[in-house]
Scaffold this motif. Structure first.
Motif, PDB file in Angstrom:
ATOM      1  N   TYR A   1      -2.583  47.089   8.033  1.00 54.10           N
ATOM      2  CA  TYR A   1      -2.459  47.914   6.831  1.00 54.10           C
ATOM      3  C   TYR A   1      -1.138  47.616   6.140  1.00 54.10           C
ATOM      4  O   TYR A   1      -0.094  47.495   6.779  1.00 54.10           O
ATOM      5  CB  TYR A   1      -2.516  49.410   7.162  1.00 54.10           C
ATOM      6  N   CYS A   2      -1.191  47.503   4.833  1.00 55.58           N
ATOM      7  CA  CYS A   2       0.013  47.301   4.027  1.00 55.58           C
ATOM      8  C   CYS A   2      -0.015  48.267   2.859  1.00 55.58           C
ATOM      9  O   CYS A   2      -1.085  48.600   2.336  1.00 55.58           O
ATOM     10  CB  CYS A   2       0.092  45.872   3.489  1.00 55.58           C
ATOM     11  N   GLN A   3       1.136  48.687   2.422  1.00 52.11           N
ATOM     12  CA  GLN A   3       1.211  49.547   1.259  1.00 52.11           C
ATOM     13  C   GLN A   3       0.606  48.832   0.055  1.00 52.11           C
ATOM     14  O   GLN A   3       0.899  47.678  -0.200  1.00 52.11           O
ATOM     15  CB  GLN A   3       2.662  49.926   0.980  1.00 52.11           C
ATOM     16  N   GLY A   4      -0.197  49.548  -0.670  1.00 52.17           N
ATOM     17  CA  GLY A   4      -0.901  48.971  -1.806  1.00 52.17           C
ATOM     18  C   GLY A   4      -2.396  48.879  -1.577  1.00 52.17           C
ATOM     19  O   GLY A   4      -3.177  48.882  -2.531  1.00 52.17           O
ATOM     20  N   MET A   5      -2.807  48.803  -0.318  1.00 53.05           N
ATOM     21  CA  MET A   5      -4.246  48.721  -0.034  1.00 53.05           C
ATOM     22  C   MET A   5      -4.978  49.982  -0.468  1.00 53.05           C
ATOM     23  O   MET A   5      -6.140  49.932  -0.872  1.00 53.05           O
ATOM     24  CB  MET A   5      -4.478  48.471   1.455  1.00 53.05           C
TER      25      MET A   5
ATOM     26  N   MET B   1       0.724  41.956 -10.044  1.00 53.71           N
ATOM     27  CA  MET B   1      -0.063  40.935  -9.353  1.00 53.71           C
ATOM     28  C   MET B   1      -0.499  41.383  -7.960  1.00 53.71           C
ATOM     29  O   MET B   1      -1.562  40.990  -7.486  1.00 53.71           O
ATOM     30  CB  MET B   1       0.709  39.620  -9.299  1.00 53.71           C
ATOM     31  N   LEU B   2       0.310  42.206  -7.307  1.00 56.67           N
ATOM     32  CA  LEU B   2      -0.088  42.692  -5.984  1.00 56.67           C
ATOM     33  C   LEU B   2      -1.305  43.599  -6.092  1.00 56.67           C
ATOM     34  O   LEU B   2      -2.253  43.481  -5.313  1.00 56.67           O
ATOM     35  CB  LEU B   2       1.067  43.441  -5.324  1.00 56.67           C
ATOM     36  N   LEU B   3      -1.292  44.498  -7.078  1.00 56.93           N
ATOM     37  CA  LEU B   3      -2.368  45.470  -7.247  1.00 56.93           C
ATOM     38  C   LEU B   3      -3.357  45.057  -8.324  1.00 56.93           C
ATOM     39  O   LEU B   3      -4.225  45.851  -8.702  1.00 56.93           O
ATOM     40  CB  LEU B   3      -1.789  46.846  -7.590  1.00 56.93           C
ATOM     41  N   GLU B   4      -3.253  43.833  -8.824  1.00 59.55           N
ATOM     42  CA  GLU B   4      -4.137  43.309  -9.864  1.00 59.55           C
ATOM     43  C   GLU B   4      -4.212  44.268 -11.042  1.00 59.55           C
ATOM     44  O   GLU B   4      -5.269  44.578 -11.566  1.00 59.55           O
ATOM     45  CB  GLU B   4      -5.517  42.996  -9.280  1.00 59.55           C
ATOM     46  N   LEU B   5      -3.025  44.768 -11.472  1.00 67.25           N
ATOM     47  CA  LEU B   5      -2.812  45.582 -12.665  1.00 67.25           C
ATOM     48  C   LEU B   5      -3.518  46.934 -12.632  1.00 67.25           C
ATOM     49  O   LEU B   5      -3.714  47.567 -13.662  1.00 67.25           O
ATOM     50  CB  LEU B   5      -3.245  44.814 -13.927  1.00 67.25           C
TER      51      LEU B   5
ATOM     52  N   ASN C   1       8.076  58.441  -4.768  1.00 67.58           N
ATOM     53  CA  ASN C   1       6.678  58.364  -5.157  1.00 67.58           C
ATOM     54  C   ASN C   1       5.876  57.544  -4.175  1.00 67.58           C
ATOM     55  O   ASN C   1       6.405  56.848  -3.320  1.00 67.58           O
ATOM     56  CB  ASN C   1       6.556  57.763  -6.554  1.00 67.58           C
ATOM     57  N   HIS C   2       4.562  57.580  -4.372  1.00 65.59           N
ATOM     58  CA  HIS C   2       3.630  56.870  -3.489  1.00 65.59           C
ATOM     59  C   HIS C   2       3.910  55.384  -3.478  1.00 65.59           C
ATOM     60  O   HIS C   2       4.075  54.759  -4.512  1.00 65.59           O
ATOM     61  CB  HIS C   2       2.207  57.137  -3.979  1.00 65.59           C
ATOM     62  N   ASN C   3       3.969  54.838  -2.272  1.00 66.68           N
ATOM     63  CA  ASN C   3       4.090  53.382  -2.098  1.00 66.68           C
ATOM     64  C   ASN C   3       5.312  52.839  -2.825  1.00 66.68           C
ATOM     65  O   ASN C   3       5.219  52.200  -3.853  1.00 66.68           O
ATOM     66  CB  ASN C   3       2.838  52.676  -2.620  1.00 66.68           C
ATOM     67  N   SER C   4       6.475  53.082  -2.289  1.00 71.14           N
ATOM     68  CA  SER C   4       7.681  52.648  -2.962  1.00 71.14           C
ATOM     69  C   SER C   4       7.692  51.161  -3.205  1.00 71.14           C
ATOM     70  O   SER C   4       8.299  50.675  -4.141  1.00 71.14           O
ATOM     71  CB  SER C   4       8.908  53.040  -2.127  1.00 71.14           C
ATOM     72  N   MET C   5       6.965  50.407  -2.380  1.00 69.20           N
ATOM     73  CA  MET C   5       6.916  48.968  -2.586  1.00 69.20           C
ATOM     74  C   MET C   5       6.258  48.593  -3.893  1.00 69.20           C
ATOM     75  O   MET C   5       6.624  47.638  -4.536  1.00 69.20           O
ATOM     76  CB  MET C   5       6.167  48.302  -1.439  1.00 69.20           C
TER      77      MET C   5
END
Length: 686
Positions: free
Chosen positions: A340-344, A420-424, A521-525
């Motif tokens: 699991y990674c932040q952003g999923m 790009m990590l979250l595909e906008l 906030n959620h998912n600081s990354m």
């Protein structure tokens, strides 16, 4: 005003409606409305009450094309209703209401309606086999010419209907003065406001969303998808009706093996749902230290994922929250190589909201992760390539802006990391983001599983891969996973860029003990907090970034507003000796490194953007929309990062999609011409 003829005003429009609901017997209603006071919402309310509809429904009206053929057109807005009143209401307007949009299964014969395709494919005048590095590439990519983007839908032909009625000398009393004045102003605006036409068209979708009726046209009698490429192209131009997403998204995400009929797909999803339930029961019951660690990470992120949305604006122990947690935890424990990674959670959330079923959402999430999991791998290869490709694309389209960013030490575009990590997904309002995502998915060629979609990574489990923990062993794994400075980034300061990228890569897992203390906030990354923000003691306008600022930033570093930072600032061990190389920074040198780049010299579609080229054009479009203000205000890196943070969920999805489609079409045409030239057949005529 001479020469301008307005359509005849009619006091009453007679309407005949047919309601279709699966295999049930159709129902009919007749009524009349005043076109001057009847809006799209009023019509929907009237139909809902007339047929006692409890679920959602779609409306279409019968019209005629330029050849006189009957065609059912979707009725989605006041503009469509006006067109129906003008062109299709003599002697009465025929409507069809489709309740309970199509679910997987055979198509009833009484629902087959001849459709006229309101979009066009560019002729595929290209070599039978186009190869780049041994792969068939452009054969899988439909080329959309720039003249197709964006183009408003043609207005239905207005038939010349003779009218022998005498117009009433006075308007009825029920028509108020305000209504008359409003009608006059609307007409004058349509005639005189030519200057605003271009901007208004940019904000309109290219085509209406894919309707249930249109979706049937891509299926045979057994419900088998027979034209997957054409379906994707249709969605690429207009998206999907929200009520139909549950069905269509499974095709876009490559859930089903090719060739399945409707009943086969239903059985397949039931089997996969049962498989998920067994996996969940087995793996969530684990009480090992590693399993507990994953559960803590997931719980922390889930409790902060899209909580402003009605679906998740519920107590922490609500079934909706639990379902999202179950999906992510089960995936992490059954896929230990990525875990699991932040952003999923940002990807799982739309799937659960759309599917409204935990098991089906998990199946779709596994299909999506098959494509995007390189974003979350420790080697950072996927993200490195995406940043490099976006920089090259920027230079092709906006070289002056690229040079400006270089002067501000922002040429790596790392403030686009979240994009790009979250595909906008976070750059648009939630439901606008869903349409953007489905358009992006439709831009990719179909890639169904060969036999069955795997819901568990047995290879990784057999290898007994352990789940990495930050900060205990993250630094060591980053160091082992770093790619050599001689690969991938040779075109733009390779040594410097490799060191910087290895330090900023996107997999930042927080230990449970550290996360309990972390605010923000959620998912600081990935929360849009900007990267490389100055320390509290730094000058706000300083553009000099030291090694210490980059390598020693803590995971909970904050801005002046107290919100956590976007970019994962890795440990010092990620950079040998704690030093960041500082090559000579000259705009002339930078321009020379990128000299000669053009659309045709960019990588082919299956390589560009790590296999998702359209996403790069969405990023490019957003950058271009802010280019003027960034350069006019002379923003440095930190200003740019914070500027884009302020625009989270505020971008206009229609403007961005329309411009991105145009740029993407230019790229695909250039690639096609290059492939034709390399095969000795000369450039194709597009």
């Amino acid at each position: 005003m001479e020469g301008i003829v307005f359509p005849e005003e009619r006091e009453v429009i007679r309407i005949k409606v047919k309601k279709c609901e699966g295999l049930m017997q159709p129902e009919y209603r007749k009524f009349a409305v005043d076109p001057q006071i009847t809006s799209y919402e009023v019509l929907r309310h009237t139909l809902r009450r007339a047929f006692h509809l409890q679920s959602d429904f779609t409306i279409s009206y019968l019209s005629h094309d330029s050849e006189g053929q009957e065609v059912w057109l979707s009725l989605l807005s006041d503009w469509d209703l006006d067109a129906a009143f003008i062109s299709s209401s003599h002697p009465y307007l025929r409507l069809r209401v489709d309740a309970r949009p199509f679910e997987d299964g055979p198509m009833p014969n009484n629902m087959k309606v001849r459709l006229k395709r309101r979009f066009s494919l560019m002729p595929k005048s290209k070599p039978s086999i186009v190869e780049f590095t041994g792969h068939k590439v452009l054969d899988d990519w439909d080329i959309i010419s720039s003249k197709d983007t964006p183009e408003p839908l043609p207005h239905p032909v207005v038939p010349n209907v003779p009218n022998n009625r005498q117009k009433p000398q006075a308007a009825p009393l029920r028509r108020s003065l305000f209504s008359s004045v409003q009608t006059t102003l609307t007409r004058m605006t349509q005639v005189l406001s030519f200057n605003d036409t271009k901007e208004e068209e940019d904000e309109k979708p290219m085509k209406p969303a894919l309707s249930d009726t249109e979706f049937h046209s891509f299926l045979d009698e057994s419900g088998r998808l027979i034209r997957p490429e054409d379906l994707r192209l249709r969605i690429y131009h207009g998206g999907v009706d929200p009520a139909l997403r549950k069905v269509v998204w499974r095709h876009l995400l490559n859930v089903y093996p090719a060739g399945m009929g409707g009943k086969e797909r239903m059985d397949y999803m039931k089997r996969k749902a049962n498989e998920y339930l067994k996996l969940k029961a087995k793996f969530l019951a684990q009480d090992t230290e590693e399993a507990q660690f994953v559960k803590n990470m997931v719980k922390k992120d889930v409790l902060r994922t899209d909580r402003t949305l009605d679906f998740f604006a519920v107590p922490d122990d609500h079934p909706n929250i639990t379902a999202l947690s179950n999906i992510l935890t089960t995936f992490a424990l059954t896929h230990p190589d990525v875990s699991y990674c932040q952003g999923m959670s940002d990807f799982a959330s739309p799937l659960l909201v759309t599917m409204r079923d935990e098991a089906q959402a998990y199946v779709c999430f596994c299909a999506l992760m098959n494509r995007i999991k390189p974003n979350f791998m420790l080697d950072g290869e996927a993200m490195t390539h995406k940043f490099q490709h976006l920089t090259e694309l920027m230079h092709c389209v906006a070289p002056e802006f690229t040079e400006y960013l270089y002067k501000q030490q922002a040429e790596d575009l790392f403030f686009c990391y979240r994009w790009m990590l979250l595909e906008l997904k976070r750059e648009f309002a939630y439901y606008d983001a869903l349409r953007m995502l489905e358009v992006m998915w439709s831009s990719l060629p179909p890639s169904p599983p060969q036999k069955d979609l795997e819901l568990i990574d047995n290879v990784a489990l057999m290898a007994n891969l352990s789940i990495a923990r930050y900060p205990y062993n993250e630094a060591d794994r980053r160091q082992k996973g770093r790619r050599s400075s001689s690969s991938s980034n040779q075109s733009i300061s390779p040594k410097s860029r490799d060191h910087r990228m290895s330090n900023r890569r996107g997999r930042r897992r927080t230990s449970s003990s550290a996360s309990d203390k972390e605010d923000g906030n959620h998912n600081s990354m990935v929360d849009g907090r900007g990267s490389r923000l100055p320390s509290k003691d730094a000058e706000p306008k300083s553009t000099k970034r030291t090694t210490q600022q980059i390598t020693h930033g803590s995971s909970s570093s904050t801005h002046s507003n107290g919100k956590s930072s976007l970019v994962p600032n890795g440990p010092k061990a990620a950079i040998p000796n704690g030093e960041l190389p500082s090559p000579a920074r000259s705009p002339m040198v930078f321009k020379k490194q990128l000299n000669g780049l053009s659309m045709s010299s960019l990588p082919p579609p299956d390589k560009f953007g790590y296999g998702n080229p359209f996403m790069l054009f969405l990023c490019l479009t957003i950058l271009l929309q802010h280019q003027d203000i960034v350069m006019r205000e002379q923003m440095d890196y930190n200003d740019i990062a914070m500027h884009f943070d302020k625009h989270v969920r505020k971008h206009n999805v229609n403007k961005v999609l329309n411009k991105a489609r145009t740029l993407f079409a230019e790229y695909l045409k250039a690639q096609l011409q290059k492939s034709a030239s390399s095969n000795g057949s000369g450039p194709n005529q597009c």
